[in-house]
Design a protein around this motif. Structure first.
Motif, short mmCIF file in Angstrom:
data_model
loop_
_atom_site.label_atom_id
_atom_site.label_comp_id
_atom_site.label_asym_id
_atom_site.label_seq_id
_atom_site.Cartn_x
_atom_site.Cartn_y
_atom_site.Cartn_z
N THR A 137 38.52 36.85 -34.69
CA THR A 137 39.56 37.63 -33.97
C THR A 137 39.33 37.52 -32.47
N TYR A 186 32.13 32.15 -38.76
CA TYR A 186 33.52 31.93 -39.20
C TYR A 186 33.53 31.72 -40.70
N GLY A 226 35.60 29.61 -42.07
CA GLY A 226 35.95 28.22 -42.33
C GLY A 226 37.37 28.09 -42.86
N ARG A 227 38.23 29.07 -42.45
CA ARG A 227 39.62 29.05 -42.91
C ARG A 227 40.46 27.99 -42.21
N THR A 228 40.07 27.62 -41.00
CA THR A 228 40.91 26.69 -40.23
C THR A 228 40.13 25.40 -39.99
N LYS A 235 39.86 23.51 -37.25
CA LYS A 235 39.06 23.38 -36.00
C LYS A 235 38.99 24.75 -35.31
N MET A 277 38.01 27.77 -32.92
CA MET A 277 37.70 27.74 -31.49
C MET A 277 36.18 27.80 -31.28
N HIS A 294 39.10 40.45 -38.92
CA HIS A 294 40.46 40.97 -38.85
C HIS A 294 40.61 42.17 -39.79
N ILE A 315 52.71 35.87 -41.44
CA ILE A 315 51.53 36.42 -42.13
C ILE A 315 50.50 35.35 -42.43
N LYS A 350 49.03 31.92 -44.14
CA LYS A 350 49.26 31.03 -45.29
C LYS A 350 48.87 31.67 -46.62
N GLN A 351 47.92 32.63 -46.60
CA GLN A 351 47.26 33.02 -47.84
C GLN A 351 48.15 33.79 -48.80
N GLY A 369 47.67 31.46 -32.37
CA GLY A 369 47.91 32.39 -31.28
C GLY A 369 46.81 32.26 -30.24
N PRO A 370 46.71 33.16 -29.31
CA PRO A 370 47.67 34.27 -29.11
C PRO A 370 49.05 33.79 -28.65
N PHE A 371 50.07 34.55 -29.01
CA PHE A 371 51.45 34.17 -28.75
C PHE A 371 52.03 35.02 -27.63
N GLY A 404 46.94 39.48 -29.74
CA GLY A 404 47.25 38.09 -30.11
C GLY A 404 48.44 37.92 -31.00
C1 3Y8 Z 1 39.82 31.24 -38.93
C2 3Y8 Z 1 39.90 31.14 -35.75
C3 3Y8 Z 1 40.30 34.12 -31.14
C4 3Y8 Z 1 40.96 34.61 -32.37
C5 3Y8 Z 1 42.49 34.44 -32.33
C6 3Y8 Z 1 43.93 38.00 -33.44
C7 3Y8 Z 1 44.64 36.90 -32.71
C8 3Y8 Z 1 45.32 34.55 -32.60
C9 3Y8 Z 1 47.38 36.21 -34.37
C10 3Y8 Z 1 51.71 35.21 -36.14
C11 3Y8 Z 1 50.47 35.90 -36.66
C12 3Y8 Z 1 47.68 35.71 -38.75
C13 3Y8 Z 1 46.62 34.56 -38.81
C14 3Y8 Z 1 46.74 35.33 -36.62
C15 3Y8 Z 1 46.37 35.65 -35.33
C16 3Y8 Z 1 44.52 35.56 -33.43
C17 3Y8 Z 1 43.07 35.09 -33.59
C18 3Y8 Z 1 44.96 35.55 -34.90
C19 3Y8 Z 1 48.02 35.77 -37.24
C20 3Y8 Z 1 42.32 32.18 -36.16
C21 3Y8 Z 1 41.01 31.61 -36.65
C22 3Y8 Z 1 40.95 31.71 -38.02
C23 3Y8 Z 1 42.15 32.32 -38.46
C24 3Y8 Z 1 42.48 32.59 -39.89
C25 3Y8 Z 1 43.93 32.90 -40.07
C26 3Y8 Z 1 44.36 33.29 -41.50
C27 3Y8 Z 1 45.73 33.96 -41.22
C28 3Y8 Z 1 45.51 34.66 -39.88
C29 3Y8 Z 1 47.26 33.19 -38.84
C30 3Y8 Z 1 40.21 29.77 -35.14
C31 3Y8 Z 1 43.18 31.19 -35.40
C32 3Y8 Z 1 48.87 35.40 -39.62
C33 3Y8 Z 1 47.07 37.08 -39.15
O1 3Y8 Z 1 45.78 28.85 -42.73
C34 3Y8 Z 1 45.11 29.86 -43.05
O2 3Y8 Z 1 44.51 30.01 -44.16
C35 3Y8 Z 1 45.04 30.98 -42.04
C36 3Y8 Z 1 44.46 32.12 -42.44
C37 3Y8 Z 1 43.36 34.22 -42.16
C38 3Y8 Z 1 46.16 35.01 -42.24
C39 3Y8 Z 1 46.49 34.48 -43.60
O3 3Y8 Z 1 46.31 35.29 -44.51
O4 3Y8 Z 1 46.90 33.30 -43.68
N1 3Y8 Z 1 44.28 34.08 -39.33
N2 3Y8 Z 1 42.97 32.59 -37.41
C40 3Y8 Z 1 38.75 32.32 -38.94
C41 3Y8 Z 1 37.57 31.94 -39.82
O5 3Y8 Z 1 37.54 30.82 -40.37
O6 3Y8 Z 1 36.66 32.80 -39.92
O7 3Y8 Z 1 40.71 28.89 -35.88
O8 3Y8 Z 1 39.89 29.61 -33.95
C42 3Y8 Z 1 42.01 33.41 -35.32
C43 3Y8 Z 1 43.14 34.21 -34.81
N3 3Y8 Z 1 44.28 34.37 -35.43
O9 3Y8 Z 1 39.11 33.77 -31.19
O10 3Y8 Z 1 40.92 34.15 -30.01
O11 3Y8 Z 1 42.78 38.33 -33.06
O12 3Y8 Z 1 44.54 38.59 -34.41
N4 3Y8 Z 1 45.97 34.68 -37.50
C44 3Y8 Z 1 47.88 38.28 -38.68
O13 3Y8 Z 1 47.43 38.90 -37.70
O14 3Y8 Z 1 48.93 38.56 -39.28
C45 3Y8 Z 1 49.27 34.95 -36.79
O15 3Y8 Z 1 51.92 34.02 -36.51
O16 3Y8 Z 1 52.47 35.86 -35.39
#
Ligand code: 3Y8
Ligand code: NAP
Length: 249
Positions: A10, A31, A33-35, A37, A39, A73, A134, A136-137, A174-176, A202
């Motif tokens: 987060t 982490y 490991g959901r994504t 790459k 950050m 989160h 929301i 992908k999950q 994001g952040p958006f 974000g």
């Molecule tokens: C893997 C780490 C940072 C963290 C940034 C925050 C902000 C941008 C907004 C929309 C909503 C959503 C989602 C979202 C946001 C921040 C934050 C946040 C929402 C990364 C990240 C990981 C994830 C996992 C991912 C989930 C998904 C949720 C997209 C990195 C970028 C919708 C949550 O494809 C998938 O399986 C994605 C899964 C969990 C929810 C879901 O159920 O699908 N986040 N997001 C973390 C790990 O592996 O441990 O890749 O760098 C982190 C961030 N996502 O460091 O600045 O703090 O909330 N992430 C929601 O809030 O509803 C997007 O699109 O408007």
């Protein structure tokens, strides 16, 4: 000797990692490991699950962790539940770093629902153009109402076919910001938004854009997490760590 395990993923976790690195605190960023790459972080970083509560207890012992900060989160309820169980079992200090939910404001057309199935139930069966922000999950839940159009926002390109017949995905992390979210909603003629009550900055932009456009938002309440110490800002975590280090806990 203080050694932190920071459960991240987060914006607040990233902010805290920076404060810890600047203060020279010994810590590990984690982490799931959901994504593809994630950050990069200014702390040594591990990626992937621990293997349940047992795996986490073993990890805490092997790595001689003195404090766990759960900055995951608000919807990462399983990780938070495991952290409470593992820290109780191993006697390691635990604090959650959690941002408050978004407060409803003037002009917001919000419907609060308890969970994903409540969000599906709150949508029309047909004719809606839904921004499913929301991730992908949980997309498969919405296949119960396949006739609507769904705009999805995913962090990584989908590897499997989407579970929704009438959907389009935008790939963005994001952040958006409000201007681009407003443009996205108008460009796709969106009629409804579905979002998690994530709080924080974000993911907030789409709600501000919805208010400006007078669009209804279906907002999903956070899942339950067992009681634990909760702090609301990275600076409060630093103060907690200083304090508990003084006490030698
Ligand atoms: C893997 C780490 C940072 C963290 C940034 C925050 C902000 C941008 C907004 C929309 C909503 C959503 C989602 C979202 C946001 C921040 C934050 C946040 C929402 C990364 C990240 C990981 C994830 C996992 C991912 C989930 C998904 C949720 C997209 C990195 C970028 C919708 C949550 O494809 C998938 O399986 C994605 C899964 C969990 C929810 C879901 O159920 O699908 N986040 N997001 C973390 C790990 O592996 O441990 O890749 O760098 C982190 C961030 N996502 O460091 O600045 O703090 O909330 N992430 C929601 O809030 O509803 C997007 O699109 O408007
Ligand atoms: P979850 O459902 O609560 O956890 C599922 C399993 O993933 C956990 O039991 C654990 O596996 C592993 N896990 C989760 N977070 C982890 C972490 N930070 N480090 C190591 N392992 C972790 O988790 P989730 O909702 O899928 O969230 C996964 C990650 O995405 C978290 O870092 C979270 O902060 C981030 N995120 C989630 C959302 C969301 O909407 N859920 C939004 C933004 C960011 P084991 O049982 O094997 O230990």
């Amino acid at each position: 000797m203080t050694r932190i395990l920071l459960l991240g993923g987060t914006t607040e976790a990233t902010m805290l990692a920076r404060l810890l690195a600047e203060a020279g605190v010994d810590g590990i960023f984690s982490y799931a490991g959901r994504t593809d790459k994630p950050m990069a972080q200014p702390l040594p970083t591990r990626v992937g699950g621990f293997g349940g509560v047992v795996g986490l207890v073993d990890y805490l012992r092997a790595e001689r962790i003195t404090h766990v900060v759960d900055a995951t989160h608000p919807f990462a309820a399983q990780m938070s539940t495991h952290a409470v169980a593992a820290c109780t079992e191993s006697g390691v200090a635990l604090a959650g770093l959690e941002r408050p939910g978004w407060p409803q404001g003037e002009g917001d057309r919000w419907t609060h629902v308890a969970d994903m199935s409540g969000a599906v139930a709150a949508l029309p069966s047909d004719g809606a153009r839904v921004f499913l922000a929301i991730g992908k999950q949980n997309l498969a839940d919405f296949a119960a109402k396949p006739a609507n159009f769904y705009l999805l926002r995913l962090v990584d390109p989908p590897t499997d076919p989407l579970p929704l017949p009438n959907a389009e995905a935008v790939i963005a992390r994001g952040p958006f910001d409000m201007a681009s979210d407003r443009q996205l909603l108008e460009h796709h003629a969106i009629t409804h938004i579905v979002a998690k009550n994530s709080g924080g900055s974000g993911a907030r932009a789409k709600l501000d854009a919805a208010r400006a456009l007078g669009l209804p938002v279906i907002l999903i309440d956070r899942p339950h997490v067992p009681p634990r110490r909760v702090l609301d800002r990275p600076e409060a975590v630093m103060a907690w760590l200083d304090h508990s280090a003084d006490l030698g806990v």
